[in-house]
Design a protein around this motif. Structure first.
Motif, PDB file in Angstrom:
ATOM      1  N   LEU A 130       0.783  -1.229   0.000  1.00 47.80           N
ATOM      2  CA  LEU A 130       0.000   0.000   0.000  1.00 47.80           C
ATOM      3  C   LEU A 130       0.813   1.276   0.000  1.00 47.80           C
ATOM      4  O   LEU A 130       0.387   2.279  -0.581  1.00 47.80           O
ATOM      5  CB  LEU A 130      -0.927   0.003   1.219  1.00 47.80           C
ATOM      6  CG  LEU A 130      -2.017  -1.049   1.138  1.00 47.80           C
ATOM      7  CD1 LEU A 130      -2.698  -1.198   2.481  1.00 47.80           C
ATOM      8  CD2 LEU A 130      -3.037  -0.659   0.065  1.00 47.80           C
ATOM      9  N   VAL A 131       1.963   1.279   0.678  1.00 43.96           N
ATOM     10  CA  VAL A 131       2.661   2.555   0.837  1.00 43.96           C
ATOM     11  C   VAL A 131       2.971   3.204  -0.514  1.00 43.96           C
ATOM     12  O   VAL A 131       2.600   4.361  -0.740  1.00 43.96           O
ATOM     13  CB  VAL A 131       3.915   2.391   1.724  1.00 43.96           C
ATOM     14  CG1 VAL A 131       4.849   3.567   1.575  1.00 43.96           C
ATOM     15  CG2 VAL A 131       3.496   2.239   3.184  1.00 43.96           C
ATOM     16  N   PRO A 132       3.606   2.493  -1.458  1.00 41.07           N
ATOM     17  CA  PRO A 132       3.877   3.173  -2.733  1.00 41.07           C
ATOM     18  C   PRO A 132       2.596   3.648  -3.429  1.00 41.07           C
ATOM     19  O   PRO A 132       2.559   4.759  -3.976  1.00 41.07           O
ATOM     20  CB  PRO A 132       4.589   2.103  -3.560  1.00 41.07           C
ATOM     21  CG  PRO A 132       5.195   1.201  -2.549  1.00 41.07           C
ATOM     22  CD  PRO A 132       4.209   1.159  -1.422  1.00 41.07           C
ATOM     23  N   LEU A 133       1.526   2.843  -3.366  1.00 40.92           N
ATOM     24  CA  LEU A 133       0.283   3.260  -4.015  1.00 40.92           C
ATOM     25  C   LEU A 133      -0.314   4.476  -3.329  1.00 40.92           C
ATOM     26  O   LEU A 133      -0.819   5.389  -3.984  1.00 40.92           O
ATOM     27  CB  LEU A 133      -0.732   2.110  -3.997  1.00 40.92           C
ATOM     28  CG  LEU A 133      -0.470   0.971  -4.981  1.00 40.92           C
ATOM     29  CD1 LEU A 133      -1.387  -0.211  -4.671  1.00 40.92           C
ATOM     30  CD2 LEU A 133      -0.683   1.434  -6.414  1.00 40.92           C
ATOM     31  N   GLN A 134      -0.257   4.483  -1.993  1.00 43.08           N
ATOM     32  CA  GLN A 134      -0.872   5.598  -1.266  1.00 43.08           C
ATOM     33  C   GLN A 134      -0.100   6.895  -1.429  1.00 43.08           C
ATOM     34  O   GLN A 134      -0.672   7.977  -1.320  1.00 43.08           O
ATOM     35  CB  GLN A 134      -0.984   5.259   0.230  1.00 43.08           C
ATOM     36  CG  GLN A 134      -2.060   4.222   0.523  1.00 43.08           C
ATOM     37  CD  GLN A 134      -2.477   4.222   1.980  1.00 43.08           C
ATOM     38  OE1 GLN A 134      -1.707   4.609   2.845  1.00 43.08           O
ATOM     39  NE2 GLN A 134      -3.702   3.779   2.247  1.00 43.08           N
ATOM     40  N   ILE A 135       1.199   6.801  -1.644  1.00 46.30           N
ATOM     41  CA  ILE A 135       1.966   8.041  -1.799  1.00 46.30           C
ATOM     42  C   ILE A 135       2.227   8.337  -3.273  1.00 46.30           C
ATOM     43  O   ILE A 135       2.957   9.264  -3.595  1.00 46.30           O
ATOM     44  CB  ILE A 135       3.303   7.998  -1.021  1.00 46.30           C
ATOM     45  CG1 ILE A 135       4.214   6.898  -1.559  1.00 46.30           C
ATOM     46  CG2 ILE A 135       3.045   7.830   0.476  1.00 46.30           C
ATOM     47  CD1 ILE A 135       5.573   6.879  -0.895  1.00 46.30           C
ATOM     48  N   GLY A 136       1.630   7.558  -4.175  1.00 47.87           N
ATOM     49  CA  GLY A 136       1.755   7.843  -5.599  1.00 47.87           C
ATOM     50  C   GLY A 136       3.144   7.571  -6.155  1.00 47.87           C
ATOM     51  O   GLY A 136       3.624   8.300  -7.021  1.00 47.87           O
ATOM     52  N   ALA A 137       3.808   6.520  -5.666  1.00 44.85           N
ATOM     53  CA  ALA A 137       5.127   6.156  -6.187  1.00 44.85           C
ATOM     54  C   ALA A 137       5.005   4.896  -7.030  1.00 44.85           C
ATOM     55  O   ALA A 137       3.989   4.202  -6.975  1.00 44.85           O
ATOM     56  CB  ALA A 137       6.100   5.932  -5.039  1.00 44.85           C
ATOM     57  N   ARG A 138       6.057   4.619  -7.810  1.00 45.08           N
ATOM     58  CA  ARG A 138       5.980   3.429  -8.665  1.00 45.08           C
ATOM     59  C   ARG A 138       6.500   2.174  -7.979  1.00 45.08           C
ATOM     60  O   ARG A 138       6.204   1.066  -8.416  1.00 45.08           O
ATOM     61  CB  ARG A 138       6.752   3.679  -9.960  1.00 45.08           C
ATOM     62  CG  ARG A 138       5.953   4.541 -10.934  1.00 45.08           C
ATOM     63  CD  ARG A 138       6.705   4.777 -12.205  1.00 45.08           C
ATOM     64  NE  ARG A 138       5.880   5.547 -13.147  1.00 45.08           N
ATOM     65  CZ  ARG A 138       6.365   6.150 -14.210  1.00 45.08           C
ATOM     66  NH1 ARG A 138       7.660   6.094 -14.485  1.00 45.08           N
ATOM     67  NH2 ARG A 138       5.566   6.805 -15.006  1.00 45.08           N
ATOM     68  N   ASP A 139       7.316   2.314  -6.973  1.00 38.46           N
ATOM     69  CA  ASP A 139       7.808   1.139  -6.242  1.00 38.46           C
ATOM     70  C   ASP A 139       8.388   1.611  -4.926  1.00 38.46           C
ATOM     71  O   ASP A 139       8.411   2.815  -4.650  1.00 38.46           O
ATOM     72  CB  ASP A 139       8.869   0.372  -7.057  1.00 38.46           C
ATOM     73  CG  ASP A 139       8.961  -1.095  -6.649  1.00 38.46           C
ATOM     74  OD1 ASP A 139       8.622  -1.426  -5.496  1.00 38.46           O
ATOM     75  OD2 ASP A 139       9.366  -1.920  -7.485  1.00 38.46           O
ATOM     76  N   MET A 140       8.870   0.671  -4.129  1.00 42.86           N
ATOM     77  CA  MET A 140       9.590   1.032  -2.917  1.00 42.86           C
ATOM     78  C   MET A 140      10.945   1.628  -3.311  1.00 42.86           C
ATOM     79  O   MET A 140      11.443   1.417  -4.423  1.00 42.86           O
ATOM     80  CB  MET A 140       9.817  -0.210  -2.044  1.00 42.86           C
ATOM     81  CG  MET A 140       8.545  -0.852  -1.540  1.00 42.86           C
ATOM     82  SD  MET A 140       7.833   0.014  -0.144  1.00 42.86           S
ATOM     83  CE  MET A 140       8.940  -0.515   1.170  1.00 42.86           C
TER      84      MET A 140
END
Lengths: 659, 351
Positions: A123-133
């Motif tokens: 969830l973290v990358p999706l929630q902050i609008g990133a493509r991956d960790m």
């Protein structure tokens, strides 16, 4: 940087726009071939083994953790079968003590911590609008080490040398004198091995959250779940070294006769307890904080309004993370702690109740001020969490009172307390999370009727199993006993508890069936089935490999609700310094990085793609662990070489691409 | 089925409600159920082994704190959960009021717990201080040493030694020195006092003070290995005169066996490995690994509370202790049934 937006303004630092395009509310452009080519894994087994996609890794974490939940649950059922009646003959003392040790170890190390690492990963990358960790290969490494350390710990079963000294492994009981055999070696080495996974995972979360948030997502616009993961990760970085040290020192006592904890040679067994609980108490909150992050996401969604007092809730999470390091001695009030020390740790243990109180009242206020609450299964689990957790919190304050604790510590009262806190505080939120994000992860809807059924079975089962344990503890039943005598007044409560365990298990089975069925046959899920507020609901279900084609520009704590309420599309960054991010040219994974506090200054950086190195490195370390168990130098050399070579290769590959 | 006549502690008024099942399942009544269930007490007999029906100074204080906290916690829990239920069931126009949000969260989440916890913290420190002073006024000192899986008890005042049975004079605060010979154990007599660990390499202290004469069961509370579950003991609180008589008797050397079978039993016991682990004062048996057997027949139970002290149980135990307590440190010894009978006859005479 180019911001494509239907209308200005944007809160980010704004270099001169180079082009403008309209981005649909789904942040992904359908059929963007170059991005898909870049980010999608190879099909089949090679892709499976080399993937660094945080979504695949997150799902693996969750599925693996769920399997360990079932394993630990079966262990618990055996124990409850043995304890259903006085003088039970289902298990002998050795088997019981092994099951008890493995149940605790499995639930804490192999289910509870990893399941939230899984949610965080997904969830973290999706929630902050990133493509991956931030470190994709490190992410894969932490999963492989997790699963291999689980295999390693259960490898003890194959060798019939199962750890039996308790999940806390107090020495001198776990020293080689009183626990000969390999059982406790499996425990000490396995736990240390797993610590690598937890630690690198935590560092990855911290860097990802601090440097990869979407433009404009300043810290005060960050979803609470990400705050939970950030607090958890910060605690892991400081707490896990302590258990690693405890495990290493215990193993050096066992393997090399170091006498660190041996009182006959000037060692002190109480030092081990300090090391263990300096990790062990923060660990409770390491489990609990991301869980409250899930609850603080689910409740506002189904209440249809933002969470009350967001700044106070965030402050509560961070405060808990700090205070939790000042409580560990409250596990040791019976060791002969001096008055002053006991008073200090008693007060600190009470203070930590305050941040929990803040969160509970924030949730109450949220539903109180809501127009209408929807009782979908995720919300039921979140509400069930609150009921059970409030009771667990109350008994938590009670055990902070030293004279009372000296009565109930190491009894079933404490077993009841922490099962209320851990089942209520982490299992129910995990199930709320399963139900909440299942449509996002799989693109399928769960069956709400099965969800409700499993909720009620689990809720009734949990209370029936655990509540009588309070009474057992007060009536004098100590923990960790494989049997008890008749005539002590414990029979009825134990029988009730065992019946409850069956009901709880039935609820988990129903949930497992629901997940399995829906994954294969479920109704297709829309991008946003619940009306969520954070960015993951702006991408299709399931999300594409690259998450977002254009990077959203955030100007609110609830970007999806803002876009909905204002009836407009979300502005998004499509290119930076002339580099097209939506239709890229090169072969390398490219993503946005932003500044730590206010996510303003925008930059583009490269990330490594799929790699076999994480798996090879994890196997190398596993071989080293096997060498320590088998005391075989050749195996050790093989493991050392494998580890060294993959580390060297790791640093060779995946750097900045040559343009 | 407890053959030892453990005295049932007098019940409090609230305990007379009789047995009632816990209603732990119903969400909102969970806390109410706690009260009901605790007030009702466990069904059947639980005399002398409960942190709620107490007869000792330390346990009394803890029980008072416990009841008070259970009451306050129940009120808070019911209040919080009611607020939740009412709040989530009521439909109303959505309210957006940040000041109101902050007021509720600060009032309920910070101010209320801070007040309650400050009071509780004060009570904790006060109680701890009371415990601390009582420790300095003791008249009698007892040494208890933990072994896997039994308790050695020594009275330094006259050298009396026994096992798994602690006799104390009623009303006297007794200072107990706690040591361990192997792993960590924890001494717990729920009706008399909270537990304190027995840790190898250090000496811990606790105070036992029984208000009334009676037999109070205790049990090891720190996981100590395979037979942790069967490491119980009993505290016998008796009038000072009775206690003194008992203590003098326990300090004597072993009685001479009076009949031929018992004499034969002594001969076998001293010739067999038994004597390597057990002491029988006045004989050549001087082992220190297992319990002192000099007055074993005077004890209520054997094998750390596991079995009644009668001929049948002793026979079972001597024949093969591993059948009764698998993992206990007493190995099976190769004896004929006749030899077992003789040894048991001797042990029955060690009053």
């Amino acid at each position: 940087m180019t911001i494509a937006e239907p209308r200005p303004p944007s809160p980010t630092s704004t270099p001169a726009p180079e082009a403008a395009a309209v981005v649909p509310p789904e942040l992904t452009v359908a059929g963007d071939a170059p991005l898909a080519r870049q980010w999608e894994d190879r099909p089949g087994l090679p892709g499976f083994l080399t993937t660094v996609d945080h979504k695949r890794i997150g799902v693996r974490y969750i599925v693996t953790a769920f399997i360990f939940l079932l394993v630990g649950g079966v262990e618990a059922l055996f124990m409850r079968a043995q304890l259903a009646r006085p003088g039970g003959s289902v298990l002998g003392p050795d088997t019981y003590n092994q099951l008890m040790t493995m149940h605790g170890t499995t639930m804490v190390f192999l289910f509870n911590t990893p399941v939230f690492a899984g949610f965080g990963n997904y969830l973290v990358p999706l929630q902050i609008g990133a493509r991956d960790m931030a470190f994709p290969r490190l992410n894969a490494l932490s999963y492989w080490i997790y699963v291999l350390s689980g295999v390693f710990l259960y490898g003890s079963l194959a060798m019939r040398q199962v750890p039996d000294g308790g999940w806390f492994a107090y020495t001198p009981l776990t020293s080689s004198a009183y626990s000969p055999g390999k059982g406790m070696d499996f425990w000490a080495i396995g736990v240390t091995f797993l610590g690598i996974s937890t630690t690198v995972g935590a560092i990855n979360f911290i860097v990802t959250i601090m440097r990869m948030r979407a433009p404009g997502m300043s810290l005060n616009r960050m979803p609470i779940f990400c705050w939970g993961v950030l607090s958890m990760a910060g605690m892991i970085v400081f707490a896990v070294p302590s258990i690693t040290l405890a495990g290493l020192l215990l193993e050096s006592d066992r393997a090399f006769g170091m006498h660190l904890f041996d009182p006959a040679r000037g060692g002190n067994p109480v030092l081990y307890q300090h090391l263990f609980w300096f990790w062990g108490h923060p660990e409770v909150y390491i489990l609990f904080i991301p869980a409250t992050g899930i609850v603080s996401t689910v409740i506002p969604t189904f209440a249809g309004r933002r969470i009350a007092a967001y700044p106070l809730v965030v402050a509560a999470l961070v405060a808990t993370a700090f205070i939790s390091f000042g409580l560990w001695v409250h596990h040791m009030f019976a060791t002969g702690t001096p008055l002053l020390v006991a008073s200090f740790f008693s007060a600190a243990s009470m203070i930590v109740a305050i941040p929990s109180g803040v969160q509970i009242f924030a949730w109450i206020t949220t539903v109180w001020l809501a127009k209408r609450v929807r009782y979908e299964p995720p919300m039921l689990f979140a509400l069930g969490f609150i009921v059970i957790f409030v009771i667990g919190g109350m008994t938590g304050v009670m055990v902070a009172v030293v004279p009372f604790d000296q009565q109930v510590t190491d009894t079933y009262f404490v077993v009841a307390h922490f099962h209320y806190v851990l089942i209520g505080g982490t299992v129910f939120p995990a199930f709320a999370g399963f139900h909440f994000w299942f449509p996002k992860i799989t693109g399928r809807m769960l069956n709400p009727r099965l969800g409700r059924l499993s909720f009620w079975l689990m809720f009734v089962g949990t209370n029936l199993t655990i509540f009588p344990m309070h009474i057992l503890g007060l009536e004098g039943m100590p923990r960790r006993v494989y049997t008890y005598q008749d005539g002590l007044g414990w029979n009825v409560w134990n029988m009730l508890s065992s019946i409850g365990a069956l009901i709880l298990a039935a609820g988990v089975v129903v949930a497992g069936f629901d997940f399995w069925w829906a994954w294969r046959r479920g109704r297709p899920a829309p991008a946003d089935p619940w009306g969520g507020d954070s960015l993951e609901w702006g991408v299709p279900s399931p999300p594409p490999a690259y998450n977002v084609a254009a990077f959203p520009v955030v100007s609110d704590l609830h970007p999806m609700w803002q876009a909905r309420d204002e009836g407009r599309l979300m502005p998004a960054v499509v290119s930076v310094a002339g580099e097209d991010l939506v239709e890229p040219h090169g072969e390398h994974h490219r993503t946005l990085t932003t500044s730590a506090i206010d996510a303003s200054s925008v930059d583009v950086s490269s990330m490594p793609g799929p790699s076999h190195l994480p798996l090879v490195l994890a196997v190398g370390v596993l071989v080293l662990c096997v060498a320590l168990i088998s005391r075989n130098a050749m195996v050790g050399i093989a493991g050392g070489v494998l580890t060294a070579v993959s580390l060297i290769r790791w640093h060779d590959e995946g750097g900045e691409p040559v343009e | 089925m407890s053959p030892a006549p453990i005295r049932r502690a007098p019940r409090r008024a609230a305990d007379r409600a009789g047995a009632r099942p816990a209603r732990g399942t119903a969400a909102r009544s969970a806390t109410v159920a706690l009260l009901v269930a605790l007030a009702a007490g466990a069904p059947g007999c639980s005399g002398g082994h409960s942190a709620l029906r107490t007869e000792g100074t330390g346990a009394d204080r803890a029980a008072w704190l416990g009841w008070g906290m259970i009451a306050v916690a129940s009120v808070i829990t019911v209040g919080v959960l009611t607020a939740f239920v009412v709040g989530s069931l009521r439909d109303r126009p959505g309210v957006e009021d940040e000041r109101r949000e902050r007021r509720w969260v600060i009032g309920g989440g910070i101010v209320m717990p801070a007040v309650v916890l400050s009071v509780l913290s004060g009570l904790t420190v006060a109680t701890l201080r009371a415990q601390d002073t009582s420790a300095r006024r003791t008249r009698l000192r007892i040494e208890v040493t933990g072994y896997q899986y039994w308790w050695a008890v020594r009275y330094p005042s006259n050298g009396a030694v026994t096992a798994n049975e602690i006799h104390v004079p009623v009303g006297t605060a007794v200072d107990v020195d706690l040591r361990s010979r192997d792993v960590i154990h924890s001494l717990w007599v729920p009706s008399l006092a909270g537990k304190t660990d027995l840790i190898p390499g250090q000496v811990n202290h606790m105070v036992l003070q029984a208000r009334r004469a009676g037999r109070y069961r205790g049990q090891c509370a720190e996981f100590c290995g395979a037979q942790h579950a069967n490491m119980a003991f009993v505290v016998v609180a008796e009038p000072p005169a009775t206690f003194d008589r008992w203590r003098r008797a326990q300090a004597r050397t072993a009685a001479e066996p009076r009949n031929a079978q018992a004499q034969e039993g002594r001969r076998i016991l001293l010739a067999q490995p038994c004597a390597a682990c057990h002491t029988i004062r006045g004989t050549s048996a001087r082992g220190t690994v297992g319990p002192d057997l000099t007055h074993v027949a005077s004890r209520q139970r054997i094998a750390a509370g596991t079995l009644a002290n009668d001929t049948a149980s002793l026979t079972r135990w001597v024949r093969n202790a591993q059948e009764v307590k698998p993992g206990a440190l007493m190995p099976p010894i190769d004896l004929t049934p006749g030899e077992v009978r003789s040894i048991v006859a001797y042990l029955r005479e060690l009053r």
